[in-house]
Design a protein around this motif. Structure first.
Motif, PDB file in Angstrom:
ATOM      1  N   GLY A  51       0.801  -1.223   0.000  1.00 32.83           N
ATOM      2  CA  GLY A  51       0.000   0.000   0.000  1.00 32.83           C
ATOM      3  C   GLY A  51       0.830   1.267   0.000  1.00 32.83           C
ATOM      4  O   GLY A  51       0.290   2.366  -0.090  1.00 32.83           O
ATOM      5  N   VAL A  52       2.164   1.130   0.090  1.00 37.63           N
ATOM      6  CA  VAL A  52       3.066   2.284   0.106  1.00 37.63           C
ATOM      7  C   VAL A  52       4.186   2.034  -0.892  1.00 37.63           C
ATOM      8  O   VAL A  52       4.853   0.992  -0.815  1.00 37.63           O
ATOM      9  CB  VAL A  52       3.668   2.514   1.511  1.00 37.63           C
ATOM     10  N   PRO A  53       4.433   2.945  -1.856  1.00 39.05           N
ATOM     11  CA  PRO A  53       5.537   2.752  -2.802  1.00 39.05           C
ATOM     12  C   PRO A  53       6.856   2.502  -2.084  1.00 39.05           C
ATOM     13  O   PRO A  53       7.129   3.083  -1.030  1.00 39.05           O
ATOM     14  CB  PRO A  53       5.559   4.078  -3.592  1.00 39.05           C
ATOM     15  N   TYR A  54       7.678   1.646  -2.674  1.00 36.26           N
ATOM     16  CA  TYR A  54       8.920   1.195  -2.042  1.00 36.26           C
ATOM     17  C   TYR A  54       9.834   2.346  -1.667  1.00 36.26           C
ATOM     18  O   TYR A  54      10.470   2.331  -0.609  1.00 36.26           O
ATOM     19  CB  TYR A  54       9.639   0.243  -3.005  1.00 36.26           C
ATOM     20  N   ASP A  55       9.938   3.363  -2.514  1.00 34.72           N
ATOM     21  CA  ASP A  55      10.891   4.455  -2.309  1.00 34.72           C
ATOM     22  C   ASP A  55      10.353   5.592  -1.438  1.00 34.72           C
ATOM     23  O   ASP A  55      10.976   6.649  -1.356  1.00 34.72           O
ATOM     24  CB  ASP A  55      11.334   5.023  -3.664  1.00 34.72           C
ATOM     25  N   THR A  56       9.216   5.387  -0.806  1.00 36.54           N
ATOM     26  CA  THR A  56       8.658   6.422   0.059  1.00 36.54           C
ATOM     27  C   THR A  56       9.587   6.679   1.245  1.00 36.54           C
ATOM     28  O   THR A  56       9.955   5.748   1.970  1.00 36.54           O
ATOM     29  CB  THR A  56       7.268   6.009   0.581  1.00 36.54           C
ATOM     30  N   GLY A  57       9.979   7.934   1.449  1.00 40.26           N
ATOM     31  CA  GLY A  57      10.904   8.274   2.521  1.00 40.26           C
ATOM     32  C   GLY A  57      10.283   8.132   3.898  1.00 40.26           C
ATOM     33  O   GLY A  57       9.083   8.348   4.089  1.00 40.26           O
ATOM     34  N   GLY A  58      11.099   7.745   4.884  1.00 39.65           N
ATOM     35  CA  GLY A  58      10.658   7.663   6.264  1.00 39.65           C
ATOM     36  C   GLY A  58       9.797   6.467   6.602  1.00 39.65           C
ATOM     37  O   GLY A  58       9.230   6.396   7.697  1.00 39.65           O
ATOM     38  N   VAL A  59       9.678   5.504   5.672  1.00 39.62           N
ATOM     39  CA  VAL A  59       8.833   4.326   5.909  1.00 39.62           C
ATOM     40  C   VAL A  59       9.666   3.064   5.716  1.00 39.62           C
ATOM     41  O   VAL A  59      10.349   2.922   4.702  1.00 39.62           O
ATOM     42  CB  VAL A  59       7.630   4.295   4.940  1.00 39.62           C
ATOM     43  N   ILE A  60       9.637   2.177   6.691  1.00 37.92           N
ATOM     44  CA  ILE A  60      10.300   0.881   6.531  1.00 37.92           C
ATOM     45  C   ILE A  60       9.342  -0.029   5.773  1.00 37.92           C
ATOM     46  O   ILE A  60       8.271  -0.377   6.271  1.00 37.92           O
ATOM     47  CB  ILE A  60      10.666   0.276   7.893  1.00 37.92           C
ATOM     48  N   ASN A  61       9.740  -0.377   4.562  1.00 34.79           N
ATOM     49  CA  ASN A  61       8.840  -1.085   3.658  1.00 34.79           C
ATOM     50  C   ASN A  61       9.628  -2.114   2.847  1.00 34.79           C
ATOM     51  O   ASN A  61       9.776  -1.984   1.636  1.00 34.79           O
ATOM     52  CB  ASN A  61       8.179  -0.054   2.732  1.00 34.79           C
ATOM     53  N   PRO A  62      10.199  -3.144   3.513  1.00 35.59           N
ATOM     54  CA  PRO A  62      11.049  -4.113   2.818  1.00 35.59           C
ATOM     55  C   PRO A  62      10.306  -4.842   1.709  1.00 35.59           C
ATOM     56  O   PRO A  62       9.068  -4.872   1.660  1.00 35.59           O
ATOM     57  CB  PRO A  62      11.462  -5.090   3.929  1.00 35.59           C
ATOM     58  N   SER A  63      11.072  -5.447   0.822  1.00 32.19           N
ATOM     59  CA  SER A  63      10.491  -6.229  -0.265  1.00 32.19           C
ATOM     60  C   SER A  63       9.821  -7.489   0.271  1.00 32.19           C
ATOM     61  O   SER A  63      10.087  -7.915   1.396  1.00 32.19           O
ATOM     62  CB  SER A  63      11.581  -6.616  -1.266  1.00 32.19           C
ATOM     63  N   ILE A  64       8.973  -8.101  -0.543  1.00 30.63           N
ATOM     64  CA  ILE A  64       8.284  -9.327  -0.134  1.00 30.63           C
ATOM     65  C   ILE A  64       9.281 -10.463   0.062  1.00 30.63           C
ATOM     66  O   ILE A  64       9.157 -11.267   0.998  1.00 30.63           O
ATOM     67  CB  ILE A  64       7.222  -9.722  -1.179  1.00 30.63           C
ATOM     68  N   VAL A  65      10.299 -10.531  -0.798  1.00 26.78           N
ATOM     69  CA  VAL A  65      11.303 -11.578  -0.616  1.00 26.78           C
ATOM     70  C   VAL A  65      12.070 -11.359   0.688  1.00 26.78           C
ATOM     71  O   VAL A  65      12.461 -12.323   1.359  1.00 26.78           O
ATOM     72  CB  VAL A  65      12.266 -11.639  -1.824  1.00 26.78           C
ATOM     73  N   GLY A  66      12.256 -10.094   1.079  1.00 24.29           N
ATOM     74  CA  GLY A  66      12.906  -9.800   2.354  1.00 24.29           C
ATOM     75  C   GLY A  66      12.094 -10.327   3.529  1.00 24.29           C
ATOM     76  O   GLY A  66      12.649 -10.907   4.475  1.00 24.29           O
ATOM     77  N   TYR A  67      10.791 -10.124   3.484  1.00 23.36           N
ATOM     78  CA  TYR A  67       9.910 -10.667   4.531  1.00 23.36           C
ATOM     79  C   TYR A  67       9.992 -12.197   4.560  1.00 23.36           C
ATOM     80  O   TYR A  67      10.009 -12.818   5.624  1.00 23.36           O
ATOM     81  CB  TYR A  67       8.465 -10.245   4.276  1.00 23.36           C
ATOM     82  N   ASP A  68      10.028 -12.814   3.369  1.00 23.30           N
ATOM     83  CA  ASP A  68      10.070 -14.270   3.295  1.00 23.30           C
ATOM     84  C   ASP A  68      11.352 -14.812   3.922  1.00 23.30           C
ATOM     85  O   ASP A  68      11.329 -15.798   4.673  1.00 23.30           O
ATOM     86  CB  ASP A  68       9.962 -14.714   1.835  1.00 23.30           C
ATOM     87  N   VAL A  69      12.489 -14.169   3.620  1.00 21.68           N
ATOM     88  CA  VAL A  69      13.761 -14.588   4.213  1.00 21.68           C
ATOM     89  C   VAL A  69      13.712 -14.430   5.733  1.00 21.68           C
ATOM     90  O   VAL A  69      14.208 -15.286   6.481  1.00 21.68           O
ATOM     91  CB  VAL A  69      14.927 -13.774   3.617  1.00 21.68           C
ATOM     92  N   LEU A  70      13.100 -13.347   6.203  1.00 19.17           N
ATOM     93  CA  LEU A  70      12.976 -13.125   7.641  1.00 19.17           C
ATOM     94  C   LEU A  70      12.162 -14.239   8.293  1.00 19.17           C
ATOM     95  O   LEU A  70      12.516 -14.736   9.380  1.00 19.17           O
ATOM     96  CB  LEU A  70      12.325 -11.770   7.908  1.00 19.17           C
ATOM     97  N   ILE A  71      11.092 -14.666   7.637  1.00 24.43           N
ATOM     98  CA  ILE A  71      10.268 -15.765   8.159  1.00 24.43           C
ATOM     99  C   ILE A  71      11.084 -17.051   8.243  1.00 24.43           C
ATOM    100  O   ILE A  71      11.052 -17.768   9.256  1.00 24.43           O
ATOM    101  CB  ILE A  71       9.021 -15.968   7.265  1.00 24.43           C
ATOM    102  N   ILE A  72      11.846 -17.350   7.186  1.00 25.19           N
ATOM    103  CA  ILE A  72      12.677 -18.564   7.179  1.00 25.19           C
ATOM    104  C   ILE A  72      13.722 -18.497   8.291  1.00 25.19           C
ATOM    105  O   ILE A  72      13.985 -19.489   8.988  1.00 25.19           O
ATOM    106  CB  ILE A  72      13.362 -18.735   5.813  1.00 25.19           C
ATOM    107  N   LEU A  73      14.324 -17.319   8.470  1.00 29.42           N
ATOM    108  CA  LEU A  73      15.336 -17.139   9.513  1.00 29.42           C
ATOM    109  C   LEU A  73      14.745 -17.366  10.900  1.00 29.42           C
ATOM    110  O   LEU A  73      15.338 -18.072  11.734  1.00 29.42           O
ATOM    111  CB  LEU A  73      15.933 -15.738   9.412  1.00 29.42           C
TER     112      LEU A  73
END
Length: 449
Positions: A51-73
């Motif tokens: 719901g928020v463009p990736y390059d929006t300043g001041g917002v932590i908005n990692p990629s979907i693959v980043g979330y997936d790696v975090l889940i695996i970790l």
């Protein structure tokens, strides 16, 4: 942090899927999902889900693959699969140097260091590589590589179609509203500039990197060249052309020549050289360059790189030593080189991290790399594949801001480095097999994983 209902639902689904596959020890499927997310949900499409463009300043908005790696970790730690003693010294060195890189920036920049770049360019890609090394053997890794190739090939086919369509096939309306570079790419067609393909991968330069990886895989696949393989190469080659990236085309040419030389394809090399001489003597190269790269007929894009190199030593030494941080490097480039983006990944990383941070990050990456890989495995020239991908990646990064800008290309770099570690062989057995002339696929495939 940007959270939406769609993102929550996807993360819940990824959690369930990863729990199931990890319980069933289907680790190749876990990392295949990562590859699918990496190649079909780019940082540009990230905003559709969060719901928020990736390059929006001041917002932590990692990629979907980043979330997936975090889940695996998290699952790996919860199941106590990550015992440091069983993972080797390289693992500890990689983790310590990565944290050192981030810590240096935190000490200098404070909480301003928290950004998409920290997660998607440093922390999660390193976790991705270490998790791959922990859970995959060579056989499973090759399966994941094949998934990567299929995903790249699909993207290349879509990108080729977009060249003729003149717009993003799937995300045009969203890109026009939310992605900064896309409107210029689309509207430039009014001035005779061909559309630069985006496919699922987003930015044309990102596309170029992945298509090069596809070519390297194709050339290191032992299957004989037939019509189907030639068609695949044509799709990938045209997709690289459709990115309108000089760096990608140059590196494609260099890689093909290197491949022919290293594989002793002297006849084919002489034929290509002869054809090149005939063609270059009969055509106007400047005219062809201007027609292909009409977006930069004046050479201004190339001059950005030249100015950065010429003026780099004018930048105050304290800025180089301490670094400018992940959000401020552009100001120093504008002041001393005339452009807000250096367009050379290594200089951007150096200016953002400072000398100590830059060195510690590359020590972390090099800790993963292992040059003692098997030569052949399951019909793939393993060492040639990994080294080809790595060299093409590093060369391409020197021509653009490919993996220096916030995005997901660092996952690809860490993926390649992890393959080198997974593909390591016992030196004695490697010498035994090749030293006695037993260069068979069957013998090599019996090497311990």
């Amino acid at each position: 942090m940007a959270i939406s209902i769609q993102l929550g639902a996807i993360l819940a689904a990824l959690l369930i899927i990863n729990i199931y596959f990890m319980s069933a020890k289907k680790y190749e499927l876990i990392f295949s999902i990562c590859i699918i997310l990496l190649t079909f949900v780019s940082k540009e499409e990230n905003g559709i889900i969060s719901g928020v463009p990736y390059d929006t300043g001041g917002v932590i908005n990692p990629s979907i693959v980043g979330y997936d790696v975090l889940i695996i970790l998290i699952l790996s730690l919860a199941l106590r699969h990550g015992k440091i003693k069983s993972l080797g010294v390289f693992w500890r060195r990689a983790v310590i140097c990565t944290w050192l890189t981030i810590t240096i920036r935190f000490v200098i920049d404070g909480f301003g260091v928290l950004s998409n770049k920290v997660f998607d360019s440093y922390l999660m890609p390193m976790a991705y590589a270490l998790l791959m090394i922990r859970y995959l053997d060579k056989e499973k890794a090759i399966k994941v590589v094949k998934v990567l190739y299929v995903c790249v090939l699909i993207n290349a086919a879509v990108g080729g179609c977009e060249y003729f369509l003149g717009r993003s096939l799937l995300f045009h309306e969203y890109y026009m509203k939310a992605v900064g570079w896309y409107p210029n790419t689309y509207l430039a067609q009014k001035y005779g500039v061909s559309f630069r393909c985006t496919a699922f991968l987003g930015h044309p330069l990102t596309n170029g990197m992945y298509y090069l990886m596809g070519v390297v895989y194709l050339f290191n696949n032992e299957k004989k060249w037939n019509l189907f393989k030639i068609v695949q190469f044509a799709v990938l080659g045209f997709a690289i052309f459709a990115t309108n990236s000089r760096g990608a085309l140059l590196i494609l040419s260099i890689y093909i020549l290197f491949y022919l030389i290293s594989n002793k394809k002297a006849l084919k090399l002489c034929f290509l050289a002869g054809m090149g001489v005939v063609i270059t003597t009969r055509i106007n190269l400047q005219e062809i360059y201007n027609n292909i790269f009409a977006r930069d007929a004046t050479g201004s894009s190339m001059m950005v790189r030249v100015k950065v190199l010429l003026n780099f030593f004018d930048i105050p030494i304290q800025n180089v030593i301490m670094g400018m941080g992940y959000n401020n490097a552009g100001t120093i480039f504008s002041k001393y080189t005339g452009g807000a983006n250096a367009e050379i990944s290594y200089i951007i990383l150096l200016m953002e991290n400072g000398i100590a941070g830059f060195i510690s990050w590359f020590v972390a990456l090099s800790s993963i790399y292992n040059n003692k890989m098997c030569r052949m495995f399951n019909g793939i020239k393993y060492s040639g594949l990994v080294h080809g991908m790595l060299i093409c990646f590093l060369m391409y990064a020197a021509t653009s801001n490919s993996f220096a800008d916030p995005g997901t290309l660092t996952y690809l770099l860490c993926f390649i480095l992890a393959l080198s570690r997974i593909g390591k062989v016992d030196t004695f057995k490697e010498n035994l097999i090749y030293g006695n002339g037993m260069e068979s696929k069957e013998a090599n495939s019996r090497l311990p994983v």
